[in-house]
Design a protein around this motif. Sequence first.
Motif, PDB file in Angstrom:
ATOM      1  N   LEU A   1     -25.178  18.561  52.923  1.00  0.00           N
ATOM      2  CA  LEU A   1     -24.036  18.042  52.172  1.00  0.00           C
ATOM      3  C   LEU A   1     -24.489  17.393  50.869  1.00  0.00           C
ATOM      4  N   MET A   2     -25.584  16.639  50.962  1.00  0.00           N
ATOM      5  CA  MET A   2     -26.087  15.937  49.781  1.00  0.00           C
ATOM      6  C   MET A   2     -26.507  16.925  48.693  1.00  0.00           C
ATOM      7  N   GLU A   3     -27.087  18.039  49.117  1.00  0.00           N
ATOM      8  CA  GLU A   3     -27.496  19.062  48.146  1.00  0.00           C
ATOM      9  C   GLU A   3     -26.295  19.676  47.433  1.00  0.00           C
ATOM     10  N   ASN A   4     -25.125  19.543  48.060  1.00  0.00           N
ATOM     11  CA  ASN A   4     -23.888  20.035  47.447  1.00  0.00           C
ATOM     12  C   ASN A   4     -23.070  18.901  46.820  1.00  0.00           C
ATOM     13  N   GLY A   5     -23.748  17.742  46.621  1.00  0.00           N
ATOM     14  CA  GLY A   5     -23.100  16.625  45.932  1.00  0.00           C
ATOM     15  C   GLY A   5     -22.137  15.824  46.774  1.00  0.00           C
ATOM     16  N   ILE A   6     -22.251  15.898  48.110  1.00  0.00           N
ATOM     17  CA  ILE A   6     -21.328  15.180  48.992  1.00  0.00           C
ATOM     18  C   ILE A   6     -22.087  14.106  49.764  1.00  0.00           C
ATOM     19  N   GLU A   7     -21.670  12.864  49.569  1.00  0.00           N
ATOM     20  CA  GLU A   7     -22.215  11.727  50.309  1.00  0.00           C
ATOM     21  C   GLU A   7     -21.073  10.834  50.752  1.00  0.00           C
ATOM     22  N   ALA A   8     -21.338  10.051  51.810  1.00  0.00           N
ATOM     23  CA  ALA A   8     -20.321   9.099  52.265  1.00  0.00           C
ATOM     24  C   ALA A   8     -20.074   8.076  51.169  1.00  0.00           C
ATOM     25  N   LYS A   9     -18.804   7.827  50.867  1.00  0.00           N
ATOM     26  CA  LYS A   9     -18.482   6.828  49.843  1.00  0.00           C
ATOM     27  C   LYS A   9     -17.273   6.027  50.290  1.00  0.00           C
ATOM     28  N   PHE A  10     -17.315   4.734  49.992  1.00  0.00           N
ATOM     29  CA  PHE A  10     -16.271   3.820  50.422  1.00  0.00           C
ATOM     30  C   PHE A  10     -15.659   3.125  49.214  1.00  0.00           C
ATOM     31  N   SER A  11     -14.338   3.052  49.219  1.00  0.00           N
ATOM     32  CA  SER A  11     -13.633   2.360  48.140  1.00  0.00           C
ATOM     33  C   SER A  11     -13.714   0.854  48.365  1.00  0.00           C
ATOM     34  N   PRO A  12     -13.627   0.067  47.294  1.00  0.00           N
ATOM     35  CA  PRO A  12     -13.639  -1.388  47.443  1.00  0.00           C
ATOM     36  C   PRO A  12     -12.442  -1.853  48.267  1.00  0.00           C
ATOM     37  N   HIS A  13     -12.653  -2.861  49.070  1.00  0.00           N
ATOM     38  CA  HIS A  13     -11.561  -3.421  49.875  1.00  0.00           C
ATOM     39  C   HIS A  13     -10.561  -4.110  48.952  1.00  0.00           C
ATOM     40  N   PRO A  14      -9.253  -3.802  49.043  1.00  0.00           N
ATOM     41  CA  PRO A  14      -8.277  -4.372  48.100  1.00  0.00           C
ATOM     42  C   PRO A  14      -8.071  -5.871  48.272  1.00  0.00           C
ATOM     43  N   CYS A  15      -8.262  -6.393  49.490  1.00  0.00           N
ATOM     44  CA  CYS A  15      -8.068  -7.842  49.716  1.00  0.00           C
ATOM     45  C   CYS A  15      -9.018  -8.296  50.819  1.00  0.00           C
ATOM     46  N   PRO A  16     -10.312  -8.384  50.523  1.00  0.00           N
ATOM     47  CA  PRO A  16     -11.326  -8.633  51.555  1.00  0.00           C
ATOM     48  C   PRO A  16     -11.220  -9.988  52.232  1.00  0.00           C
ATOM     49  N   ASN A  17     -10.628 -10.965  51.558  1.00  0.00           N
ATOM     50  CA  ASN A  17     -10.587 -12.321  52.122  1.00  0.00           C
ATOM     51  C   ASN A  17      -9.231 -12.688  52.705  1.00  0.00           C
ATOM     52  N   TRP A  18      -8.266 -11.738  52.682  1.00  0.00           N
ATOM     53  CA  TRP A  18      -6.923 -12.060  53.178  1.00  0.00           C
ATOM     54  C   TRP A  18      -6.938 -12.203  54.692  1.00  0.00           C
ATOM     55  N   THR A  19      -6.234 -13.175  55.208  1.00  0.00           N
ATOM     56  CA  THR A  19      -6.160 -13.365  56.657  1.00  0.00           C
ATOM     57  C   THR A  19      -4.833 -14.003  57.031  1.00  0.00           C
ATOM     58  N   LEU A  20      -4.337 -13.633  58.179  1.00  0.00           N
ATOM     59  CA  LEU A  20      -3.164 -14.302  58.733  1.00  0.00           C
ATOM     60  C   LEU A  20      -3.575 -15.694  59.209  1.00  0.00           C
ATOM     61  N   ASP A  21      -2.648 -16.633  59.147  1.00  0.00           N
ATOM     62  CA  ASP A  21      -2.893 -17.968  59.702  1.00  0.00           C
ATOM     63  C   ASP A  21      -2.540 -17.928  61.187  1.00  0.00           C
ATOM     64  N   TRP A  22      -3.508 -17.466  61.969  1.00  0.00           N
ATOM     65  CA  TRP A  22      -3.231 -17.227  63.380  1.00  0.00           C
ATOM     66  C   TRP A  22      -2.841 -18.486  64.128  1.00  0.00           C
ATOM     67  N   THR A  23      -3.343 -19.633  63.682  1.00  0.00           N
ATOM     68  CA  THR A  23      -3.051 -20.881  64.407  1.00  0.00           C
ATOM     69  C   THR A  23      -1.584 -21.290  64.278  1.00  0.00           C
ATOM     70  N   SER A  24      -0.913 -20.796  63.237  1.00  0.00           N
ATOM     71  CA  SER A  24       0.488 -21.168  63.044  1.00  0.00           C
ATOM     72  C   SER A  24       1.461 -20.183  63.685  1.00  0.00           C
TER      73      SER A  24
END
Length: 627
Positions: A375-398
């Motif tokens: 795959l690499m010889e054909n220009g294909i490698e695993a690629k990941f997009s940036p996380h749109p909101c990496p620090n977002w979290t629900l307030d589970w305690t509430s």
Amino acid sequence: MKDSVTEEHLYLAFSHQYGDSIFPLHTSISLFLLSYCDCKLFKVFLVPAGEDVGDQRVTKNLAGDLEVHLISKCQLPLVVQSCSLPAVVVKDDRFCRAGLSVVLRHIIQKTFEADPSKKDVLELLGFKKTCLKACAEVSQWTRLCEISIPLAVERFLTASPEHCQAIPPDILLFERKLGEPVRVHNDDKIRRQKLQQQKAGAKAAVPVLGEEEAEESETGKVHEHPPSSLELSVAFSKLLAQEASDAVNREAPHIRRTKTSDLPLLDHVFAEGLYFTVADLVLLPCIHQFLVSSKKQGKNLVNLPLISSWYRRVQEVPGVKRAAGKCNMELLQLPELMPAPEKQQEDSSLVPDGLEEDNEDSHFIGGPRPTMTKLMENGIEAKFSPHPCPNWTLDWTSLPPAVSPGEGKMSRDRALRKQQQLNNLVAAVMKLAKPGDVIVDFCSGGGHVGIVLAYMMPSCQVILIENKELSLIRAKDRSDELGLSNIWFIQANLDYFNGTFNIGVALHACGVATDMVIEHCLRAGSAFVISPCCYGFIQNTVKFKYPRSHQFKEILSYKEHMILCRFADQTAVQLPPERRLIGKQCMGLVDLDRAWAAEEHNYSVQVISMEPESCSPKNNMFVGIPA
């Protein structure tokens, strides 16, 4: 019998009448099971294909002693309108069961719950109550019974005379399956009993054996006079709640010493093997219509000796003729046909490749590096997009306790990781959703994703779809505790959901299920947020072939793609870091193939790693948006 049973409504499709059946055949099958179980717990509605509900003749001619009502499609409960029929729903409730196997299993369970003396009805679910439990998308047997044979018979009946000369391939496949050896949970014991019976029969038939024949008899390799009575004895003793005789149960010492490999194989008595199950009740109305039509056309059934024997044998089961009489089914009396092995082999070759099990070698030798390099010889490698909101979290305690996955039966650490996974999916969905949207939580399990979404977005309608009944009941209990009114529950295989929706979501959809969810979303033109799982279970099916995308197909074979899938499963925390890294890269490549396949349908798809990555070994996530 229990006095108070909640009334449930059963909705059945009605297209037309043909002979002694209502079509589609799923409806005849459902009515036949109700008659067999003598079940009056459901209010039954027939839903005509058109809007004309004035024809009352069908209700008295073919529904037996059941009271049947006609209802138009527009009068169906909204949750039922999102499903293919048959479907069952509790009156004024939001819990729907849809699809033939799910509905039939529910009828059986409700019949037994209402009258626990009907143990014979419960036995229809088979060993460990698993008969037709596996969904048709992954089980070839369920697919054959639930979809392929009913459709094949319907096509056969509606085809013009010049187009219905050949026996449908699915019927031939059933004939071939009836000829395969039977495996049951206690088959070693039964096979030893069969060997003992064979030896006893051989001695009775040949009082004086020559030295050569006696030696052959001792090894158990004697000529068997079909059909064997041992299988019939075991099958019908179970049906009649009787024990086999002591003479059959006792084994001689030389029988106990016989190697398992030298024991005779067991023959089919019923569709799944030795025991009568709901599969037989599904197939009987279908095969009956096929045989009736074949007889009218003067067809010779010599190529179907096993189906003919099965059809005669099912009629001997207590209650079958009574149920047939209620449904005005005039069962045929077929002559006994002798098997013709050579002809059967010739006919079985007519079964198309799509109905055969995939014979590709699934045991792969070697690692993924050659495939990754290719795959690499054909220009294909695993690629990941940036996380749109990496620090977002629900307030589970509430949040109320019933919203949290910790309410389920899981450890504290696992509940924390599940919350982290939900943070990722919920953040992505909330970014896409707008008021009034319909969000479907596919493969919902206990409702961890769907319940959070319904609670956080009360202006959206959330639908949970899950095949496992107990998981969905737990989800409904949590929803009831929260008082949620914007949530529906559908117990069904994915193919039986046909409603419109705006966003599809799935957390850890197993194997091919991820591709099924993507396909549903593409067909609906909806956005999707999906976290895949169980890459090692990916394999070619009737509906899905791998690789998925045009780019990957040009480079990789099916076997090479399966190597990536197998190694994509090697991401567990206890594995060495280098192995986990390769596993993550294989996950990325498999999901890149899926993403590119979706983009061929005019979608924009990102493959993202969940944050934190430690929330799950399977931490990939798709976000797909129609362009």
